[in-house]
Design a protein around this motif. Structure first.
Motif, PDB file in Angstrom:
ATOM      1  N   ARG A 164       0.815  -1.287   0.143  1.00  0.00           N
ATOM      2  CA  ARG A 164      -0.005   0.028   0.020  1.00  0.00           C
ATOM      3  C   ARG A 164       0.881   1.297  -0.235  1.00  0.00           C
ATOM      4  NH1 ARG A 164      -5.536  -0.722   1.456  1.00  0.00           N
ATOM      5  NH2 ARG A 164      -6.097  -2.674   2.441  1.00  0.00           N
ATOM      6  N   SER A 165       0.325   2.378  -0.163  1.00  0.00           N
ATOM      7  CA  SER A 165       1.060   3.637  -0.535  1.00  0.00           C
ATOM      8  C   SER A 165       0.108   4.914  -0.012  1.00  0.00           C
ATOM      9  CB  SER A 165       1.593   3.756  -1.910  1.00  0.00           C
ATOM     10  OG  SER A 165       0.714   4.001  -2.950  1.00  0.00           O
ATOM     11  N   GLY A 166       0.905   5.891   0.112  1.00  0.00           N
ATOM     12  CA  GLY A 166      -0.094   7.012   0.501  1.00  0.00           C
ATOM     13  C   GLY A 166      -0.533   6.979   1.696  1.00  0.00           C
ATOM     14  N   SER A 167      -2.133   7.387   1.550  1.00  0.00           N
ATOM     15  CA  SER A 167      -2.797   7.650   2.807  1.00  0.00           C
ATOM     16  C   SER A 167      -2.936   6.222   3.267  1.00  0.00           C
ATOM     17  CB  SER A 167      -3.970   8.372   2.762  1.00  0.00           C
ATOM     18  OG  SER A 167      -4.824   7.895   1.736  1.00  0.00           O
ATOM     19  N   GLU A 168      -2.924   5.215   2.544  1.00  0.00           N
ATOM     20  CA  GLU A 168      -3.563   3.802   2.854  1.00  0.00           C
ATOM     21  C   GLU A 168      -2.236   2.964   3.300  1.00  0.00           C
ATOM     22  OE1 GLU A 168      -5.546   2.056  -0.290  1.00  0.00           O
ATOM     23  OE2 GLU A 168      -7.230   3.107  -0.188  1.00  0.00           O
ATOM     24  N   GLN A 169      -1.028   3.597   3.284  1.00  0.00           N
ATOM     25  CA  GLN A 169       0.094   2.583   3.624  1.00  0.00           C
ATOM     26  C   GLN A 169       0.099   1.738   4.940  1.00  0.00           C
ATOM     27  OE1 GLN A 169       3.902   4.850   4.095  1.00  0.00           O
ATOM     28  NE2 GLN A 169       2.783   6.369   4.452  1.00  0.00           N
ATOM     29  N   TYR A 170      -0.820   2.216   5.933  1.00  0.00           N
ATOM     30  CA  TYR A 170      -0.479   1.804   7.392  1.00  0.00           C
ATOM     31  C   TYR A 170      -1.801   0.661   7.427  1.00  0.00           C
ATOM     32  CZ  TYR A 170       2.828   5.152   7.827  1.00  0.00           C
ATOM     33  OH  TYR A 170       3.938   6.108   7.559  1.00  0.00           O
ATOM     34  N   ARG A 171      -2.564   0.438   6.382  1.00  0.00           N
ATOM     35  CA  ARG A 171      -3.881  -0.435   6.569  1.00  0.00           C
ATOM     36  C   ARG A 171      -3.161  -1.809   6.361  1.00  0.00           C
ATOM     37  NH1 ARG A 171      -8.613   3.343   4.060  1.00  0.00           N
ATOM     38  NH2 ARG A 171      -9.454   1.246   3.737  1.00  0.00           N
ATOM     39  N   ALA A 172      -4.013  -2.783   6.451  1.00  0.00           N
ATOM     40  CA  ALA A 172      -3.834  -4.256   6.401  1.00  0.00           C
ATOM     41  C   ALA A 172      -3.300  -4.670   5.037  1.00  0.00           C
ATOM     42  CB  ALA A 172      -4.938  -5.028   6.878  1.00  0.00           C
ATOM     43  N   THR A 173      -2.575  -5.397   4.804  1.00  0.00           N
ATOM     44  CA  THR A 173      -2.078  -6.119   3.654  1.00  0.00           C
ATOM     45  C   THR A 173      -1.993  -7.734   3.538  1.00  0.00           C
ATOM     46  OG1 THR A 173       0.173  -6.033   4.451  1.00  0.00           O
ATOM     47  CG2 THR A 173      -0.493  -4.015   3.221  1.00  0.00           C
ATOM     48  N   LYS A 174      -1.509  -8.004   2.526  1.00  0.00           N
ATOM     49  CA  LYS A 174      -1.492  -9.555   2.509  1.00  0.00           C
ATOM     50  C   LYS A 174      -0.683 -10.056   3.665  1.00  0.00           C
ATOM     51  CE  LYS A 174      -0.661 -13.505  -0.426  1.00  0.00           C
ATOM     52  NZ  LYS A 174      -0.584 -13.748  -1.979  1.00  0.00           N
ATOM     53  N   GLY A 175       0.528  -9.299   3.584  1.00  0.00           N
ATOM     54  CA  GLY A 175       1.722  -9.695   4.770  1.00  0.00           C
ATOM     55  C   GLY A 175       1.129  -9.623   6.081  1.00  0.00           C
ATOM     56  N   ALA A 176       0.328  -8.668   6.262  1.00  0.00           N
ATOM     57  CA  ALA A 176      -0.221  -8.651   7.588  1.00  0.00           C
ATOM     58  C   ALA A 176      -1.146  -9.546   8.180  1.00  0.00           C
ATOM     59  CB  ALA A 176      -1.100  -7.320   7.754  1.00  0.00           C
ATOM     60  N   ALA A 177      -2.016 -10.194   7.095  1.00  0.00           N
ATOM     61  CA  ALA A 177      -2.769 -11.269   7.319  1.00  0.00           C
ATOM     62  C   ALA A 177      -2.061 -12.542   7.524  1.00  0.00           C
ATOM     63  CB  ALA A 177      -3.658 -11.405   6.141  1.00  0.00           C
ATOM     64  N   LEU A 178      -0.892 -12.875   6.755  1.00  0.00           N
ATOM     65  CA  LEU A 178      -0.059 -13.970   6.753  1.00  0.00           C
ATOM     66  C   LEU A 178       0.581 -13.760   8.208  1.00  0.00           C
ATOM     67  CD1 LEU A 178       1.022 -14.291   3.129  1.00  0.00           C
ATOM     68  CD2 LEU A 178      -0.490 -15.773   4.386  1.00  0.00           C
ATOM     69  N   ALA A 179       1.073 -12.549   8.528  1.00  0.00           N
ATOM     70  CA  ALA A 179       1.864 -12.368   9.788  1.00  0.00           C
ATOM     71  C   ALA A 179       1.160 -12.786  11.048  1.00  0.00           C
ATOM     72  CB  ALA A 179       2.260 -11.134   9.965  1.00  0.00           C
ATOM     73  N   LEU A 180      -0.334 -12.320  11.151  1.00  0.00           N
ATOM     74  CA  LEU A 180      -1.152 -12.934  12.108  1.00  0.00           C
ATOM     75  C   LEU A 180      -1.360 -14.236  12.054  1.00  0.00           C
ATOM     76  CD1 LEU A 180      -3.383 -12.406  14.151  1.00  0.00           C
ATOM     77  CD2 LEU A 180      -5.109 -11.798  12.425  1.00  0.00           C
ATOM     78  N   LEU A 181      -1.622 -15.077  10.713  1.00  0.00           N
ATOM     79  CA  LEU A 181      -1.612 -16.291  10.817  1.00  0.00           C
ATOM     80  C   LEU A 181      -0.406 -17.174  11.300  1.00  0.00           C
ATOM     81  CD1 LEU A 181      -2.597 -18.150   7.517  1.00  0.00           C
ATOM     82  CD2 LEU A 181      -1.490 -19.377   9.280  1.00  0.00           C
ATOM     83  N   SER A 182       0.753 -16.402  11.035  1.00  0.00           N
ATOM     84  CA  SER A 182       2.059 -16.900  11.610  1.00  0.00           C
ATOM     85  C   SER A 182       1.946 -17.207  13.325  1.00  0.00           C
ATOM     86  CB  SER A 182       3.181 -16.297  11.086  1.00  0.00           C
ATOM     87  OG  SER A 182       4.496 -16.549  11.402  1.00  0.00           O
ATOM     88  N   ARG A 183       1.813 -15.804  13.555  1.00  0.00           N
ATOM     89  CA  ARG A 183       1.741 -15.813  15.162  1.00  0.00           C
ATOM     90  C   ARG A 183       0.711 -16.708  15.676  1.00  0.00           C
ATOM     91  NH1 ARG A 183       1.640  -9.964  17.927  1.00  0.00           N
ATOM     92  NH2 ARG A 183       3.384  -9.610  16.699  1.00  0.00           N
ATOM     93  N   ALA A 184      -0.401 -16.634  15.231  1.00  0.00           N
ATOM     94  CA  ALA A 184      -1.502 -17.359  15.803  1.00  0.00           C
ATOM     95  C   ALA A 184      -1.262 -18.865  16.010  1.00  0.00           C
ATOM     96  CB  ALA A 184      -3.056 -16.836  15.349  1.00  0.00           C
ATOM     97  N   ALA A 185      -1.026 -19.252  14.738  1.00  0.00           N
ATOM     98  CA  ALA A 185      -0.792 -20.732  14.764  1.00  0.00           C
ATOM     99  C   ALA A 185       0.234 -21.102  15.534  1.00  0.00           C
ATOM    100  CB  ALA A 185      -0.651 -21.011  13.336  1.00  0.00           C
ATOM    101  N   LEU A 186       1.413 -20.336  15.702  1.00  0.00           N
ATOM    102  CA  LEU A 186       2.357 -20.724  16.594  1.00  0.00           C
ATOM    103  C   LEU A 186       1.822 -20.714  18.017  1.00  0.00           C
ATOM    104  CD1 LEU A 186       5.453 -21.213  16.423  1.00  0.00           C
ATOM    105  CD2 LEU A 186       5.943 -18.551  17.076  1.00  0.00           C
ATOM    106  N   TYR A 187       1.181 -19.936  18.307  1.00  0.00           N
ATOM    107  CA  TYR A 187       0.507 -19.753  19.656  1.00  0.00           C
ATOM    108  C   TYR A 187      -0.252 -21.136  20.002  1.00  0.00           C
ATOM    109  CZ  TYR A 187       1.381 -15.061  21.381  1.00  0.00           C
ATOM    110  OH  TYR A 187       2.194 -13.896  21.759  1.00  0.00           O
TER     111      TYR A 187
END
Length: 622
Positions: free
Chosen positions: A213-236
């Motif tokens: 994402r870029s500009g005013s949207e750059q801090y919103r969720a991306t594919k990487g953010a969803a995968l990072a949540l998956l990575s952490r949650a599954a590890l837990y």
């Protein structure tokens, strides 16, 4: 369906200014600027829809971030202070003062009451339902909005499940019937069902979120953010399955037979993040200590290529935090507060030397009795892992136009010790061999007052450029997910799955190479956990790691929190030769007691009284 609450235009403007997620410009074009914006008006205007979405981010994400203090900032209780990384500095802190008593971890520690959390979950569900029926955005935009809101909702559920175990899974708006409240009363799902929901949601939405994402949207969720949540949650989930136990019919705990499945889910998600080829370990400064500090600094401001998801702050937008005021070393705090997180000697010694040797500080000669004499306190730390200096202010650390001075006292020529006895801004003068000295440094040394009692202060996240040291003036972003964690998630999953030692070793060595420390020749689960403790120090993950590994209840000698107090490092100035020697000691803080029941938080009595279908967590039945 009950309509979304009426929203003031000003509230929408605040939403757009919030957390650096979007621009405040042109947020809503409409002729009538008075009164309320109704639900119908919102869903006829794409900019209003976007504003509501941004508010879901701001209100719905529980991130354990800068100002997330339990029972108020004056108590210094957060996941850093209540892990084995640090202790709260304040003299009157109820959890840490009174050294002759024991602090038992509270039943409601870091609770997130259902009555609060489900407001945000219901708002997310209402958004998703209204999204289906609006004509204000096209189908492609609907898919993107749908994925984004489901990410926020999954984050909300992850915040809850790591606290309570199984919680009620609500995925559709509930119909409100004033004559029958029972339809709103739903039971808890199992802990496994909750983790499965989070994991499956992340998989379902990942491809509908943009890679960048870029500009005013750059801090919103991306594919990487969803995968990072998956990575952490599954590890837990894998850790809970392997190290926890199933109780109350699975409302807490996951069958051990599922552990490998969840570790594999985490492994796969981490690999997908690397395959995106959009993130890299930040490595821009040849000075490895400064490089590590810069990664988390306001100067770089999250634009480092390593952050996958972050929370931004804006003073001009009315959304800043108070971390710098709360944690500045004593003489840099600008009057009042400061000093909050005091890293322990145990944490400092977790940082190895750059040659890979154990991190225990060299206080004595080889005979183990004769103190080593240093020209400057800072010399004691020569050769330590550069990440230490990027994370912690040690005695003698340079800061602004000065250095951090923490002194326990003065040693006279005859060996007499004159110990600091006051807060550093008060009188600590002593006469030694006919000459007047201050027994304290400007940043501490005594056992009373609000300065650090361990000799250390937290540097990570501290904004060294800030001149207006006051509450609500800080803008350093909070990191939620970063690539450094993903390397460590991958390494841990590899070790837990088995047969992937080579991948685990490569992942850990990538972290160590960036840090500027000797690479490992062999790997173990213990080494992966050690690297995680050092790399992610003070990012408020250690407390939750200790819980998911089920080591928190163990005695401190076994790596747990029970009977942990935290040790201090005491520098002494010797008048005989102008050199410094060191001792260690026990600060006037309580011993801790972490009970088995503390792995899960007690459900609030109000939540249970309004929903009799909820079952209390183990150990809290009475």
């Amino acid at each position: 369906m009950k309509q979304i609450s009426k929203i003031y235009k000003g509230f929408l403007l605040l939403a757009l200014c919030t957390a650096g997620l979007s621009s405040c410009k042109d947020y809503l074009d409409r002729e009538d600027t008075s009164g309320f914006i109704t639900n119908d008006q919102i869903w006829k205007n794409s900019k209003a829809i976007d504003a509501v979405l941004v508010n879901l981010y701001d209100g719905g994400l529980r991130l354990d971030e800068f100002d997330d203090w339990y029972t108020g900032k004056e108590n210094n209780l957060n996941p850093t202070a209540l892990s084995d990384e640090a202790q709260g500095s304040y003299q009157k802190d109820p959890a840490f003062s009174n050294a002759n008593t024991v602090y038992t971890y509270g039943d409601y520690l870091f609770e997130d009451k259902f009555s609060d959390r489900y407001v945000h979950i219901r708002r997310a569900n209402e958004f998703l339902l209204n999204l289906e029926n609006t004509d204000a955005v096209n189908d492609e935009q609907k898919q993107a909005y749908n994925a984004e809101v489901r990410f926020v909702r999954a984050m909300e559920y992850f915040s809850s499940v790591k606290r309570y175990g199984g919680v009620p899974l609500l995925v559709e708006p509930q119909e409100f019937n004033p004559s029958d409240f029972t339809v709103l009363q739903v039971p808890r799902n199992t802990e496994q069902e909750c983790y499965d929901f989070i994991i499956n949601e992340c998989k379902a939405i990942a491809d509908f979120l943009p890679v960048t994402r870029s500009g005013s949207e750059q801090y919103r969720a991306t594919k990487g953010a969803a995968l990072a949540l998956l990575s952490r949650a599954a590890l837990y989930a894998g850790s809970i399955a392997k190290y926890g136990s199933v109780q109350i019919n699975g409302l807490v705990g996951i069958p051990s037979s599922e552990a490998t499945h969840y570790f594999t889910e985490s492994y796969n998600a981490s690999k997908e993040i690397f395959a995106l080829n959009v993130y890299h370990l930040y490595d821009e400064n040849a000075d490895k200590a400064q490089n590590f500090y810069d990664l988390f600094s306001k100067a770089v401001n999250g634009n480092n290529g390593e952050y996958i998801f972050q929370k931004q702050y804006s003073l001009s937008g009315g959304k800043a935090h108070s971390w710098d005021k709360m944690n500045a070393p004593f003489s840099y705090r600008g009057g009042g507060w400061g000093c909050g997180m005091a890293p322990t000697l145990e944490m400092v010694e977790e940082f190895e030397y750059t040659d890979g040797t154990d991190g225990k500080l060299k206080l004595f000669e080889d005979d183990g009795v004769t103190p080593i004499r240093y020209d400057d306190p800072y010399e004691l730390f020569d050769g330590k892992d550069p990440r230490l200096f990027g994370s912690v202010y040690v005695p003698g650390s340079p800061l602004k136009d000065s250095k951090v001075e923490w002194l326990r006292g003065i040693i006279g020529a005859d060996g007499t010790r004159y110990q600091a006895y006051n807060q550093p801004d008060k009188d600590n003068s002593v006469m030694v061999d006919g000459k007047k000295y201050s027994a304290s440094g400007k940043d501490g040394g005594a056992d009373i007052g609000d300065a650090s009692k361990t000799g250390f202060y937290e540097r990570k996240f501290f904004d060294e450029t800030q001149t207006n040291m006051d509450m609500g003036k800080s803008e350093t972003p909070w990191v939620v997910f970063r690539l450094g964690e993903i390397y460590l998630n991958l390494a841990e999953a590899c070790m837990e799955i088995g047969g992937k030692d080579g991948e685990a070793l490569d992942a850990v060595n990538a972290i160590r190479e960036r840090a500027g420390i000797k690479l490992l020749n062999e790997i173990s689960l213990e080494k992966v956990r050690h690297e995680r403790r050092v790399e992610l120090a003070f990012e408020k993950q250690r407390y939750w790691d200790m819980k998911r590994w089920h080591i928190a209840h163990l005695d401190v000698k076994q790596g747990g929190l029970t009977n942990f107090r935290g040790t201090a490092l005491y520098p002494w100035y010797n008048v005989s030769d102008g050199k410094y020697t060191f001792t260690t000691g026990v600060p006037p803080k309580q011993l801790r007691s972490f009970l088995e029941k503390n792995y899960y938080i007690r459900l609030n009595n109000t939540d249970i009284s309004t929903n009799p279908k909820l079952i209390q967590n183990p150990g809290y039945e009475n």
